[in-house]
Motif scaffolding. Sequence first.
Motif, PDB file in Angstrom:
ATOM      1  N   TYR A  59       0.732  -1.393  -0.056  1.00 23.37           N
ATOM      2  CA  TYR A  59      -0.115  -0.017  -0.012  1.00 23.37           C
ATOM      3  C   TYR A  59       1.073   1.441  -0.176  1.00 23.37           C
ATOM      4  O   TYR A  59       2.232   1.507   0.565  1.00 23.37           O
ATOM      5  N   LEU A  60       0.088   2.607  -0.638  1.00 24.38           N
ATOM      6  CA  LEU A  60       0.695   3.576  -0.825  1.00 24.38           C
ATOM      7  C   LEU A  60       0.350   4.225  -0.842  1.00 24.38           C
ATOM      8  O   LEU A  60      -0.454   5.197  -1.613  1.00 24.38           O
ATOM      9  N   PRO A  61      -0.466   4.579   0.766  1.00 22.45           N
ATOM     10  CA  PRO A  61      -0.398   5.534   1.208  1.00 22.45           C
ATOM     11  C   PRO A  61      -1.060   7.693  -0.095  1.00 22.45           C
ATOM     12  O   PRO A  61       0.500   7.038   0.194  1.00 22.45           O
ATOM     13  N   TYR A  62      -1.795   7.940   0.378  1.00 27.01           N
ATOM     14  CA  TYR A  62      -1.512   9.714  -0.439  1.00 27.01           C
ATOM     15  C   TYR A  62      -2.057  10.323   0.376  1.00 27.01           C
ATOM     16  O   TYR A  62      -0.739  11.631  -0.052  1.00 27.01           O
ATOM     17  N   THR A 121       2.120  -3.911 -10.463  1.00 30.59           N
ATOM     18  CA  THR A 121       3.391  -3.817 -10.398  1.00 30.59           C
ATOM     19  C   THR A 121       4.222  -2.054 -11.158  1.00 30.59           C
ATOM     20  O   THR A 121       3.019  -1.706 -12.506  1.00 30.59           O
ATOM     21  N   THR A 122       5.064  -1.255 -11.458  1.00 34.76           N
ATOM     22  CA  THR A 122       5.148   0.477 -11.834  1.00 34.76           C
ATOM     23  C   THR A 122       6.562   0.378 -12.170  1.00 34.76           C
ATOM     24  O   THR A 122       7.256  -0.629 -11.604  1.00 34.76           O
ATOM     25  N   PRO A 160       4.963   5.716 -14.633  1.00 35.88           N
ATOM     26  CA  PRO A 160       5.491   5.969 -13.378  1.00 35.88           C
ATOM     27  C   PRO A 160       4.173   6.210 -12.747  1.00 35.88           C
ATOM     28  O   PRO A 160       3.687   6.385 -11.340  1.00 35.88           O
ATOM     29  N   HIS A 161       2.570   6.974 -12.928  1.00 30.07           N
ATOM     30  CA  HIS A 161       2.540   7.913 -12.756  1.00 30.07           C
ATOM     31  C   HIS A 161       1.449   6.607 -12.573  1.00 30.07           C
ATOM     32  O   HIS A 161       0.601   7.317 -11.358  1.00 30.07           O
ATOM     33  N   SER A 188       1.799   4.986 -10.252  1.00 29.49           N
ATOM     34  CA  SER A 188       2.474   4.944  -8.463  1.00 29.49           C
ATOM     35  C   SER A 188       0.783   4.834  -8.029  1.00 29.49           C
ATOM     36  O   SER A 188       0.706   3.863  -6.577  1.00 29.49           O
ATOM     37  N   LYS A 189       0.222   5.950  -8.023  1.00 31.90           N
ATOM     38  CA  LYS A 189      -0.770   6.314  -7.678  1.00 31.90           C
ATOM     39  C   LYS A 189      -1.830   5.724  -7.968  1.00 31.90           C
ATOM     40  O   LYS A 189      -2.689   6.431  -6.898  1.00 31.90           O
ATOM     41  N   GLU A 247       9.712   1.919 -13.222  1.00 36.33           N
ATOM     42  CA  GLU A 247       9.644   4.132 -13.525  1.00 36.33           C
ATOM     43  C   GLU A 247      10.336   4.726 -14.505  1.00 36.33           C
ATOM     44  O   GLU A 247      10.323   6.218 -15.090  1.00 36.33           O
ATOM     45  N   MET A 282      -0.016  -1.267  -4.882  1.00 35.71           N
ATOM     46  CA  MET A 282       0.973  -2.594  -6.095  1.00 35.71           C
ATOM     47  C   MET A 282       0.634  -4.592  -5.428  1.00 35.71           C
ATOM     48  O   MET A 282       0.366  -4.580  -4.001  1.00 35.71           O
TER      49      MET A 282
END
Lengths: 782, 181
Positions: free
Chosen positions: A65-68, A687-688, A646-647, A649-650, A690, A654
């Motif tokens: 998790y990649l919290p905004y 996944t992202t 890469p965008h 990732s927002k 880069e 993942m």
Amino acid sequence: MTKKNVLMKIKELKTNVAVIKDLELSFGKVFEETWDEPVGPTPFPSVTELREWDFKLLQKYKPFYLPYCDVCCLCTFGKCDLTGDKRGACGLNMAAQQSRIVLLACCIGASTHISHARHLVEHLIEKYGSNSPLDVGGLNIEAEAPVTRLVCGIRPKTLQDLEEVLDYCEEQVTTLLAATHTGQEGSNLDFESKVLHAGMVDQVGMEIADLAQISVYGFPKADPEAALTEIGFGVADISKPTILVIGHNVPSSIGIIDYITDKGLLGKVEVVGICCTAHDLTRYSSAAKIIGPISWQLRYIRSGLADLIVVDEQCIRADTLVEAQKIKAPVIASSPQNCLGLKNRTKSPPKEIISDLLEEKVPGVLILDPDKVGEVAVETVMAVAPKRNKFKIIPEIEEIIKAGEECTQCNECMRACPNNMPIPEAMKAAAKGDLNPLAEILESCVGCARCDSACPNDFPLHSFMVKAGEKQLWKEKFKMRVGRGAIQDIEIREVGGPLVLGEIPGVVALVGCANYPHGGKEVAEIAEEFAKRRFIVVTSGCAAMSIAMVKDEEGKTLYEKYPGGFEAGGILNVGSCVSNPHIAGAAIKIASIFAKRKLRANYEEIADYILNRVGAVGVAWGAMSQKAASIASGFWRLGVPVIVGPHGSKYRRMLLGRKDKDEDWYVYDARTGDKVYGGPAPEHLFTTAETKEEAMVMIAKFCMRPNDTTKGRAIKLTHYIDLHKRLYGVMPDDIHLFVRNKADVPITMKDEILKILEEKGWKERRIPDPTLLPRLIRKRGE
Amino acid sequence: MALKAEPWQTAEIAGPKKALLILKPEVVVAMVKRAKRPILVVGHQAAEDYSDDVKMIDYAIRMSKTAGIPVVATAHIATQFIKRDFQPAASMSAMDIGNRLQDPEWKGLDGKGPYDLALFMGLPYYMEFVILSALKHFSTNLKTISLDRFYNPHATWSFPNLSVEDWNESFEIILSKLGGN
């Protein structure tokens, strides 16, 4: 009919014991018995029926998790700070909140496609009748709707059969959306399972939409040689009255083409499109042309080339009406999803609407009747075009230079730019009369115009870029193969074996939106790299357009250089966003046609087959929307990994494997029931990347599957290692995880790789008949 | 030196927990010296940014050599390190290293135990933003430092938005105080 509610009405029934009048008997669902394939275990699966499969996937590919942000603001308890291990007032923690947001995004995406499909089906039934037959490829296609067959267990034959499938989809999305309410689901993994369900249902909805429109509108039917169409900023003959159509749902645009055709106006009115409506309109008629992907909206409108704009739904700029008013072009909104605040004139006489638009009494109108849109748009544009005289709001060079001189270099434009483009530097150069830096920025510009909004001096910076790049823009004329639709059964038969055995190294699906980090040319570079390597490259939506918008030295685009068949080295455009299920359908058909796996309502087994055997990978390099999220999740559940730019990732989450954890990569050997190390193949489910270089290496790697033959694995390893060495400058450090026995080692790199294997303490291992499903284990000797 | 703690990209607003500002380069020096197991994650932009004679990747190499910090090269930047005769400890995607760093059971690239300080540079701002956020929320006992010249609020410590000159100056001080030249 395949599966339906049965309602029996008896006016009067006389028996020995009674006389019964007005008897009505209603049965729930009756499955079609003319289909000799038995109904599989999960017809019309509920939200929880495939949960065990989801958990198997989520055990291998755990959410990262990649919290905004740190808070939840979805109810009035909040805002709640969820930082670290805190919980909100409702008890939810950060992991569950993130998965909840992902589910919300996927529900938005799925509902958008399903609503689109519902509109299309209802419109087509009204216009062409409910018994209109479904046909996506004539005799070339036996499974007309592989996703629907797989999920629902039915074979739709006519338009009316699609309605009950949509009933199912709508019910599922409603249930999923309900789970996001405060005080409902509390587990992040259950949210994730629901995300996968939303994606699966979305695939069904999209398939229904394309199935209906291909069948009734006569789009190309699984045609590898679908026509080449024109695409680019400079393709329109703007000496003619020009209608610009934007969106995804094509009936109103078809209304325009039909009206032009019926009135003998072909060649007198130009119809150009942006985004998927343009895709689908060129599948319908050679009279239409494509401007480009969604990022081209503002530059085209502000250039004044459109004399009238028709919008339907999805991915349309919310300020279209505002921008259109600046260039004095009337707007027709044509979808309930996007009314733009305009008065509904669906029931007004066309002449009255046209008069109001011409006299500028209103800036636009809402018309929910596609045929009426056609008449009003064409008649209005012919009258308004001479008055407008292509009025534009692109500034003159002197104005840009003056703005450059006045620019305070505050950097607000750059900080607002998603790609952090050096706009202040370009303005500094502009002050000296050099507009080249502004023109260069336009090449990578996603067209959002956040720079305009950010500028404290209110400089129209995006328009400055358009002016600077104007000469190049006008030269943009390319060829794109129109959406071919489904993949033929014969194509599947021919490549099924080589794909499953690994001799065709993989299927690369380049799909999605145009939120690119460095412009669309990177998508074309990826496509060509893998077509040259004899992968099968499949594409759709904005990505399919971006692939077209690059030429080689001879002036040819990739669609002119590579075949459009589902074959090694082919580059296939399947069509618009709703055509994506043809890609999923190809993977499903490999399992059913090539491997003879039962398809009907047999989701888990087919997904298990694809995950372990079909080397397919999705790439959404410019993924931006909620629709892209739900499309991706449909592929995940089916066992197809997805890479985003890469965008991406927002997207906040993942699904990542851990190749360093051997225990995560064991599969059952279906021959014996033994648990066997299958390797991290594919390594990730989502996944992202880069950079495009990283994406290319990932694509080659993610096409490996536990089932690869030694010959196939050697071929796949060759591509992976070759790309890694070329782009990273070194050998990959994980070769030992993918070599199962010495026959897997590419012959040309044998010495080098054997040395690495020795250093890693590698030991030979068995190639399994891989499955994650214990029920598919065949006991030894059986 | 601009000292306002504003995220570089306008809307990337974080909080309530936000990065502490590195007002003096000595903060980085102290953090690195205090760390038992630091790691440096370097993204592809490290070889692209700034002027031709000043690249972040060169600072990364000097920092690694000076302080003995292992480098993880993300995307395809490994090739740029190799061109400079420098061998990164690992090459893996930004998501992969982020995912491992948030795992308290990960034993590190050398198998000797989890890291306690992760320094980041050269990733696209928004990617670094969300990866630092993941580490803020889900890692245990890990501090993070954003070494880019833009304020990245999900780190534990971050530079404010700096000019290239100020950023260079800060890095030279860091390197000199870490013991290099």
